[in-house]
Design a protein around this motif. Sequence first.
Motif, PDB file in Angstrom:
ATOM      1  N   UNK A  19     -16.485  66.270  23.500  1.00  0.00           N
ATOM      2  CA  UNK A  19     -17.401  65.456  24.271  1.00  0.00           C
ATOM      3  C   UNK A  19     -18.416  64.792  23.367  1.00  0.00           C
ATOM      4  N   UNK A  20     -18.893  63.622  23.777  1.00  0.00           N
ATOM      5  CA  UNK A  20     -19.854  62.887  22.951  1.00  0.00           C
ATOM      6  C   UNK A  20     -20.598  61.878  23.821  1.00  0.00           C
ATOM      7  N   UNK A  43     -24.481  64.433  20.151  1.00  0.00           N
ATOM      8  CA  UNK A  43     -24.141  65.529  21.068  1.00  0.00           C
ATOM      9  C   UNK A  43     -22.633  65.729  21.187  1.00  0.00           C
ATOM     10  N   UNK A  44     -21.965  65.717  20.023  1.00  0.00           N
ATOM     11  CA  UNK A  44     -20.529  65.982  19.984  1.00  0.00           C
ATOM     12  C   UNK A  44     -20.284  67.485  19.944  1.00  0.00           C
ATOM     13  N   UNK A  45     -19.212  67.911  20.562  1.00  0.00           N
ATOM     14  CA  UNK A  45     -18.868  69.322  20.539  1.00  0.00           C
ATOM     15  C   UNK A  45     -17.931  69.680  21.671  1.00  0.00           C
ATOM     16  N   UNK A  46     -17.830  70.962  21.925  1.00  0.00           N
ATOM     17  CA  UNK A  46     -16.933  71.446  22.980  1.00  0.00           C
ATOM     18  C   UNK A  46     -17.593  71.278  24.335  1.00  0.00           C
ATOM     19  N   UNK A  47     -17.832  70.045  24.699  1.00  0.00           N
ATOM     20  CA  UNK A  47     -18.444  69.698  25.976  1.00  0.00           C
ATOM     21  C   UNK A  47     -17.550  68.695  26.697  1.00  0.00           C
ATOM     22  N   UNK A  48     -17.797  68.584  27.966  1.00  0.00           N
ATOM     23  CA  UNK A  48     -17.240  67.485  28.755  1.00  0.00           C
ATOM     24  C   UNK A  48     -18.398  66.924  29.568  1.00  0.00           C
ATOM     25  N   UNK A  49     -19.094  65.952  28.973  1.00  0.00           N
ATOM     26  CA  UNK A  49     -20.306  65.397  29.573  1.00  0.00           C
ATOM     27  C   UNK A  49     -19.913  64.482  30.740  1.00  0.00           C
ATOM     28  N   UNK A 272     -11.706  53.346  23.058  1.00  0.00           N
ATOM     29  CA  UNK A 272     -10.499  54.100  22.748  1.00  0.00           C
ATOM     30  C   UNK A 272     -10.456  55.432  23.489  1.00  0.00           C
ATOM     31  N   UNK A 273     -11.589  55.826  24.066  1.00  0.00           N
ATOM     32  CA  UNK A 273     -11.693  57.170  24.620  1.00  0.00           C
ATOM     33  C   UNK A 273     -11.790  57.123  26.149  1.00  0.00           C
ATOM     34  N   UNK A 274     -11.616  58.265  26.751  1.00  0.00           N
ATOM     35  CA  UNK A 274     -11.811  58.417  28.185  1.00  0.00           C
ATOM     36  C   UNK A 274     -13.302  58.371  28.511  1.00  0.00           C
ATOM     37  N   UNK A 275     -13.710  57.483  29.407  1.00  0.00           N
ATOM     38  CA  UNK A 275     -15.113  57.350  29.810  1.00  0.00           C
ATOM     39  C   UNK A 275     -15.376  58.216  31.033  1.00  0.00           C
ATOM     40  N   UNK A 276     -16.453  58.990  30.978  1.00  0.00           N
ATOM     41  CA  UNK A 276     -16.794  59.870  32.087  1.00  0.00           C
ATOM     42  C   UNK A 276     -17.978  59.363  32.899  1.00  0.00           C
ATOM     43  N   UNK A 277     -18.981  58.763  32.250  1.00  0.00           N
ATOM     44  CA  UNK A 277     -20.159  58.290  32.969  1.00  0.00           C
ATOM     45  C   UNK A 277     -20.866  57.243  32.121  1.00  0.00           C
ATOM     46  N   UNK A 278     -21.646  56.372  32.778  1.00  0.00           N
ATOM     47  CA  UNK A 278     -22.468  55.398  32.066  1.00  0.00           C
ATOM     48  C   UNK A 278     -23.840  55.329  32.716  1.00  0.00           C
ATOM     49  N   UNK A 279     -24.843  54.903  31.952  1.00  0.00           N
ATOM     50  CA  UNK A 279     -26.171  54.636  32.490  1.00  0.00           C
ATOM     51  C   UNK A 279     -26.905  53.699  31.542  1.00  0.00           C
ATOM     52  N   UNK A 280     -27.980  53.094  32.027  1.00  0.00           N
ATOM     53  CA  UNK A 280     -28.799  52.192  31.225  1.00  0.00           C
ATOM     54  C   UNK A 280     -30.236  52.689  31.249  1.00  0.00           C
TER      55      UNK A 280
END
Length: 293
Positions: A19-20, A43-49, A272-280
């Motif tokens: 996750x990142x 905030x990269x690591x074993x997460x799924x944000x 290139x990656x799977x997008x999970x959420x966005x915000x501004x």
Amino acid sequence: MNLPKENLLFWSVVDNKQGQIRWLPANAQSYKDNTTITTSARYAGDYRWNAISVDYYERNAIMSDSLTNSIYNAREWFQSEGDAVQTVFGTSGYLVNAIAVDWFSRSLYWIDEGFNWIRMSSYDSVKTTLIIGTGLDKPQGIAVYPVNGYIFWTDSGRRTIERSSLSGKNRTILFENLREPTDIIVDATVNDGRLYWIDRTTVYGENHTLESSDCGGQGRRIEYNLLYQEGTLLDIAVDENFIFVAIQSLQGSFIRYLNKGNNTVFYDLSLQEEVLDICVSGNDIQPYTGSGK
């Protein structure tokens, strides 16, 4: 430390099972013609944000991790070093689909699809308050508009969009008989705010729609369509100039920048990656004026 002077677009991704959180200026004018685009990443690591919300003034990025069912606060997110996150609430439930900040009271709201509730806490507290605990069936998205003292949420099980006060009182159904309402946001850059939401379809040949209305449910209109067979509308964000739409298509993930006013495509940010959420995040996106009912 000085705050960024420009609006920033954030998105959470899964890259090589890591996750990142990534971001770059929300105005694509400076990079839309570039072959290579440099983004900031933390905030990269074993997460799924799977959800992120940013308080511009407090310098907090609030993120939920679906792997640990926990919510974290990343302080001073724009500093160049460090990936430390502080747990706000652990083992929050089955699935926190969405989170939103109240920048007036420095509070965090989130929905949990498993427990069918809406809860609230301060940014740093493990003590939470139940805001809505009944009459929910698969809530999906949440938006906070402290300027007028409202929260809004989508419910895919009940196929509704509802509004209440910040304390959960005075619940009002704004829209019903939708198909599958998911993400929802409030555009606080316009007077009295404007709602934007995604309504998905599961029928081949029909359109997923991005729609909007005022905060009382009036002036409803369709802002953008996407055919079911062409992809899926994932998430939305908005600032003074653009509506940002995260899309998963057969060709991959991208964020589409739509010009506010005529909804023409200004830019597509290919990912290139799977997008999970966005915000501004930005100064005018979280104004400090209003009634705050």
